[in-house]
Design a protein around this motif. Structure first.
Motif, PDB file in Angstrom:
ATOM      1  N   LEU A   2       0.853  -1.183   0.000  1.00 60.65           N
ATOM      2  CA  LEU A   2       0.000   0.000   0.000  1.00 60.65           C
ATOM      3  C   LEU A   2       0.888   1.231   0.000  1.00 60.65           C
ATOM      4  O   LEU A   2       1.716   1.406   0.887  1.00 60.65           O
ATOM      5  N   LEU A   3       0.717   2.041  -1.004  1.00 59.54           N
ATOM      6  CA  LEU A   3       1.511   3.267  -1.083  1.00 59.54           C
ATOM      7  C   LEU A   3       0.873   4.352  -0.221  1.00 59.54           C
ATOM      8  O   LEU A   3      -0.302   4.285   0.106  1.00 59.54           O
ATOM      9  N   ARG A   4       1.668   5.365   0.090  1.00 61.01           N
ATOM     10  CA  ARG A   4       1.107   6.522   0.753  1.00 61.01           C
ATOM     11  C   ARG A   4       0.119   7.200  -0.203  1.00 61.01           C
ATOM     12  O   ARG A   4       0.291   7.124  -1.417  1.00 61.01           O
ATOM     13  N   GLU A   5      -0.879   7.854   0.325  1.00 58.51           N
ATOM     14  CA  GLU A   5      -1.861   8.505  -0.546  1.00 58.51           C
ATOM     15  C   GLU A   5      -1.183   9.527  -1.437  1.00 58.51           C
ATOM     16  O   GLU A   5      -0.240  10.202  -1.035  1.00 58.51           O
ATOM     17  N   VAL A   6      -1.677   9.608  -2.651  1.00 58.71           N
ATOM     18  CA  VAL A   6      -1.046  10.482  -3.621  1.00 58.71           C
ATOM     19  C   VAL A   6      -2.113  10.979  -4.600  1.00 58.71           C
ATOM     20  O   VAL A   6      -3.127  10.303  -4.816  1.00 58.71           O
ATOM     21  N   ASP A   7      -1.907  12.143  -5.149  1.00 60.48           N
ATOM     22  CA  ASP A   7      -2.805  12.660  -6.184  1.00 60.48           C
ATOM     23  C   ASP A   7      -2.221  12.321  -7.549  1.00 60.48           C
ATOM     24  O   ASP A   7      -1.011  12.204  -7.704  1.00 60.48           O
ATOM     25  N   TYR A   8      -3.103  12.205  -8.520  1.00 62.00           N
ATOM     26  CA  TYR A   8      -2.696  11.761  -9.854  1.00 62.00           C
ATOM     27  C   TYR A   8      -3.306  12.667 -10.900  1.00 62.00           C
ATOM     28  O   TYR A   8      -4.482  13.026 -10.814  1.00 62.00           O
ATOM     29  N   ALA A   9      -2.493  13.053 -11.884  1.00 58.10           N
ATOM     30  CA  ALA A   9      -3.020  13.849 -12.994  1.00 58.10           C
ATOM     31  C   ALA A   9      -2.430  13.349 -14.296  1.00 58.10           C
ATOM     32  O   ALA A   9      -1.303  12.862 -14.335  1.00 58.10           O
ATOM     33  N   HIS A  24       2.461  22.500  -8.156  1.00 60.10           N
ATOM     34  CA  HIS A  24       2.326  21.695  -6.942  1.00 60.10           C
ATOM     35  C   HIS A  24       3.687  21.335  -6.359  1.00 60.10           C
ATOM     36  O   HIS A  24       4.472  20.639  -7.002  1.00 60.10           O
ATOM     37  N   LEU A  30       5.752  11.059 -13.695  1.00 57.80           N
ATOM     38  CA  LEU A  30       5.696   9.598 -13.702  1.00 57.80           C
ATOM     39  C   LEU A  30       5.875   9.153 -15.148  1.00 57.80           C
ATOM     40  O   LEU A  30       5.060   9.469 -16.009  1.00 57.80           O
ATOM     41  N   VAL A  37       7.859   3.712  -8.755  1.00 57.86           N
ATOM     42  CA  VAL A  37       6.891   2.951  -7.954  1.00 57.86           C
ATOM     43  C   VAL A  37       7.613   2.216  -6.814  1.00 57.86           C
ATOM     44  O   VAL A  37       7.141   2.195  -5.676  1.00 57.86           O
ATOM     45  N   LYS A  41       7.156   2.652  -2.859  1.00 59.46           N
ATOM     46  CA  LYS A  41       6.888   1.528  -1.952  1.00 59.46           C
ATOM     47  C   LYS A  41       7.819   1.589  -0.755  1.00 59.46           C
ATOM     48  O   LYS A  41       7.420   1.361   0.376  1.00 59.46           O
ATOM     49  N   ASP A  48       3.606  14.077  -3.523  1.00 62.89           N
ATOM     50  CA  ASP A  48       2.215  14.410  -3.224  1.00 62.89           C
ATOM     51  C   ASP A  48       1.356  14.305  -4.472  1.00 62.89           C
ATOM     52  O   ASP A  48       0.179  14.009  -4.395  1.00 62.89           O
TER      53      ASP A  48
END
Ligand SMILES: Cc1cc2nc3c(=O)[nH]c(=O)nc-3n(C[C@H](O)[C@H](O)[C@H](O)COP(=O)(O)OP(=O)(O)OC[C@H]3O[C@@H](n4cnc5c(N)ncnc54)[C@H](O)[C@@H]3O)c2cc1C
Ligand code: FES
Ligand code: FES
Lengths: 282, 162
Positions: A2-9, A24, A30, A37, A41, A48
């Motif tokens: 489980l990764l730390r929470e992250v925002d994706y665009a 940001h 990525l 990744v 991990k 973020d």
């Protein structure tokens, strides 16, 4: 994991990507994810915001500039390099080396841009691009700049690409009167390098870079100077490599002591130069 | 159109083993967990969770990838094939039969990944020799078999002898 929470665009253009990265704090590009990744991990980095470059078609192309440079988009995968007719014509060593990175699955995802932006000292492409005299095009909100390979690699995981910037392409001069070589010792077949060396020879002399011995590729400048006369006989090349190991300060780890790496650096440099000499004849 | 705002989750639509799937996934979810936990397709295994073992290999848009090294959101808009898709019509593929005939598995943990990597190879190169098979399976680790029977099973499919 489980990764730390992250925002994706998922930006649709390079401009959008750059503005997202700039807007940001803690945003990261990525690319193939084949390092990032794992880094997430391990919590070695916890971005973020992830700015996925997948939709930026213009970063996926391989072609030639108007002045004949081979231009490789940052999002070109190793598999794409291996299958490229442009690379085959202009600088086949790139495909040859890319074909030995990790394994099929990693080659299907991993990108040229990611490989150099990670600037991991054991990565395959940094020393090669240094001897090929590649240049790196970087886009930021302020515009575009071009950085030569000798200035691109700054440290482990550090490059000339600053915060809020994106590497867009890598330009490589096509082979003319040159031959290229790459040699080293890996941990297992197609594994990570313990030490590697890249070389290019031409009528003017040789460019040689050693990987895995410092944070960034190390130019073997003394060896280059000794070969500047253009005598590329095996004896001359072996003689020129003497003292290269002693000039280095490589790390010791489970895969090899510093002394072993010094020795490997000389052996790998000799092999890479001789391979380049052999290919130049063809 | 404005720059898309970053978000904690994303509505993804993709094709999995030929079926359209739509799902709202957190950005941090790995593709392998989406496949196993959200879709219940547990044939895809997690071995190392570091990109080394290949047990999690699936196809994304026809090429093999390690699904523990991708986020599910990265698969938005793609076509995914997992080991369950191989015998989708209830009949084993020639490769699966060959694995059976050649005793190409012991514990079976690596097998789904091996099958997906070998399937991708055979699609590109229907008659691979031993060396080509070994290169194609480099990203798949098996701790039981010693690989010999696995390699033989894949070569045999190309030779039409399985
Ligand atoms: C099992 C395994 C073994 C491996 N062995 C090797 C090996 O022996 N040799 C080797 O060379 N590599 C190896 N790799 C690493 C692989 O080559 C990665 O693909 C590469 O290091 C990173 O490329 P990526 O496209 O996956 O980048 P990502 O992981 O997506 O990104 C890496 C970093 O670069 C940044 N970045 C990426 N693209 C850009 C861009 N265009 N502009 C700005 N920043 C960018 C990202 O923000 C991130 O910080 C291995 C990987 C695995 C999983
Ligand atoms: S679980 Fe993905 S490579 Fe091992
Ligand atoms: S059969 Fe057990 S890991 Fe391959």
């Amino acid at each position: 994991m489980l990764l730390r929470e992250v925002d994706y665009a998922r930006p649709a253009t390079v401009e959008e990507a750059v503005s997202l990265l700039a807007a940001h704090e803690g945003a990261r590009a990525l690319a193939g994810g084949q390092t990032l990744v794992n880094v997430m991990k391990a919590r070695a980095a916890a971005p973020d915001v992830l700015v996925d470059l997948v939709d930026l078609a213009e970063l996926r192309t391989i072609g030639f500039s108007s002045d004949g440079l081979l231009e490789i988009g940052a999002m070109v995968t190793y598999t794409q390099l291996v299958g490229s007719s442009e690379v085959e014509v202009a600088r086949p060593i790139l495909a040859e080396v890319a074909a030995t990175i990790a394994d099929v699955q990693v080659r299907n995802r991993g990108t040229v841009g990611g490989n150099v932006c990670v600037s991991d000292p054991t990565n395959h492409l940094p020393p090669l691009l240094v001897v090929l005299d590649a240049s790196f095009t970087i886009r930021g909100s302020g515009g575009e700049r071009v950085v030569p390979a000798d200035e691109f690699f700054v440290g482990v995981y550090m490059t000339a690409v600053g915060e809020g910037e994106l590497l867009t392409k890598i330009s490589v001069p096509p082979a003319s009167d040159t031959g290229d070589g790459f040699s080293g010792v890996t941990i297992g077949k197609h594994g990570t390098y313990v030490v590697d060396a890249a070389a290019t020879v031409s009528g003017e002399g040789a460019r040689i870079a050693i990987g895995c011995v410092a944070a960034t590729p190390v130019r073997a400048t003394e060896m280059e100077e000794r070969l500047a006369g253009g005598d590329f006989s095996e004896d001359a090349v072996r003689e020129a490599a003497k003292g290269l190991g002693a000039s280095l300060d490589p790390p010791s780890d489970v895969h090899g002591s510093a002394d072993y790496r010094r020795s490997l650096a000389e052996t790998s440099a000799v092999r890479a130069v001789l391979q380049a000499v052999e290919r130049r004849k063809r | 159109m404005g720059t898309p705002a970053p978000a904690r989750s994303r509505a993804i639509s993709l094709e999995v083993n030929g079926e359209a799937v739509e799902y709202e996934v957190p950005a941090r979810r790995l593709l392998v967990h989406f496949i196993r936990d959200d879709l219940g397709l547990t044939g895809t295994h997690v071995g190392c969770d570091t990109g080394n073992c290949g047990a999690c290999t699936v196809h994304v848009d026809g090429v093999s990838v390690k699904s523990c090294m991708l986020l599910a959101v990265q698969a938005d808009g793609t076509r995914i094939a997992t080991v369950e898709g191989l015998a989708a019509d209830g009949e084993l593929t020639a490769l699966q039969r060959s694995f059976n005939e050649h005793h190409a598995l012991q514990c079976g943990y690596c097998t789904p990944g091996m099958l997906m990597s070998a399937t991708a190879l055979l699609e590109q190169n229907p008659h691979p020799n031993e060396d080509e098979v070994r290169v194609a399976l480099q990203g798949n680790i098996c701790r039981c078999t010693g690989y010999v029977n696995i390699v033989e099973a894949v070569v045999a499919v190309g030779e039409g002898t399985s």
